[in-house]
Write an enzyme that holds these catalytic residues in place. Sequence first.
Site, PDB file in Angstrom:
ATOM      1  CG  HIS A 173      -2.028  -1.023   1.120  1.00  0.00           C
ATOM      2  ND1 HIS A 173      -3.319  -0.711   0.755  1.00  0.00           N
ATOM      3  CD2 HIS A 173      -2.018  -2.366   1.339  1.00  0.00           C
ATOM      4  CE1 HIS A 173      -4.061  -1.804   0.762  1.00  0.00           C
ATOM      5  NE2 HIS A 173      -3.296  -2.823   1.111  1.00  0.00           N
ATOM      6  CG  ASP A 219       0.721   9.318   0.753  1.00  0.00           C
ATOM      7  OD1 ASP A 219       0.819   8.198   1.289  1.00  0.00           O
ATOM      8  OD2 ASP A 219       0.036  10.233   1.205  1.00  0.00           O
TER       9      ASP A 219
END
Length: 471
Positions: free
Chosen positions: A159, A367
């Site tokens: 993720h 991110d």
Amino acid sequence: MGRLVVVSNRVPTPTPGTPPAGGLAVALAGAMQERGGIWFGWSGRTLPATSAAQEEPEMVEQGRVTYALVDLTERDLNDYYAGFSNRMLWPLLHYRMDLADFTRVALAGYYRVNQLFARLLAPKVEPDDLIWVHDYHLIPMGGELRAKGLTNRLGFFLHIPFPPPDILTVLPNHADIVRGLAAYDVVGFQTPSDVENFETYIRREKVGHRLSDGRFVVHGRAIKVGAYPVGIETKAFTEAAEHAAKNPLVKRMKESLLGRQLIIGVDRLDYSKGIAERIQAYETFLTLDEEWRGRCTYLQVTPKSREDVPEYAAMEREVAELAGRVNGAHSDLDWTPIRYVNRTVGRNALAGLYRLARVGLVTPLRDGMNLVAKEYVAAQDPADPGVLLLSRFAGAAHELDIGALLTNPYDVDGTAGALARALEMPLDERVDRWRRMYDRISKFDVTDWRKAFIGALEEPERTTPKIAAVR
């Protein structure tokens, strides 16, 4: 159709009659109820450091899903979670080599907990189950399950970012980490850049290569590697935003603005989110564009996280002091430039706040995806949408560059200029940019993400010529 076995660091505590909590739970709830299966992982509870390892997971049935909950000792939690996972892997995979803290004790705990999980899960697995392991805490899980004799189809999804080789090889055990990924049949990353970094690593380290059919050979195993960008529940979030005008918190916020434009940032307190740099950019904007002083308000919602990790406690002090300094220097009797909220805001209220905001500031330094960007787009009023100001280093930029204003969060002056442009953008341009982004997140939502990955995992294993292991 076999069951789906999901393995994650933390298992969402099942509560009958309430919707799933957390993004991953929302993403997988439908598939697990449809297929049946097991959700396995840490319960969130800790045992004294001297306690023996758990011999059986606690099994909780809810519908067709069995939640298998494992308690961890304080020692295991300190070494595996707070230690290696969050003081070594997390900073390094977010390109923060300066914050990575490697110890052999923490590394041993990381493998010890993965071995514990594999030992407790393996007897629960049926031959035709699909197993889907999630995130950086559990990279070795596939290899540990293979060592237990499991031949099931195994998938892994990361993720967070996968960095280039020059950063990954700072990790003393980088070779073992990549060898662990080779135990899976499907490895999923958030973006094509992550896949490119993975391919560059295996070529440079001479441990694999890409096959003509698109698969990769890694340490002698042929595996599928691809980008599967995570989405959100677009339609549901849009509906929540449409109805949020009646939410008491949203109503109070709107009334308190007194006609000022709202700028919003929503981030967990983490050094990867670029919150300090964002506040500095906002201060620069107020200094350079004095006509906006008193005409806009910046709301930063930042729930605390990982308060037991020293770097996070230091960051909490830094951000609070920075926001206080900006307010002290720029506020007026009837205007506070920054409203800094250090707690969680409910989903429905958050959707309403997004809808109020003329600008969504999503400017992480790095991110994996950042779903706030997609939530902000989903929440907008089609007739009068706001502008998404998005870091080019967020995974979401690979999809939302068609409408967002991309910025470099390290360039404070540039971000300040982009903020001024966002606030002054005419309606027709705002609508055009928003429509393109909304169409994208509608066509590729969280259900599409889940189906794409599980579909790849369900593909029958293709025959491959015998491959010698690369040493």
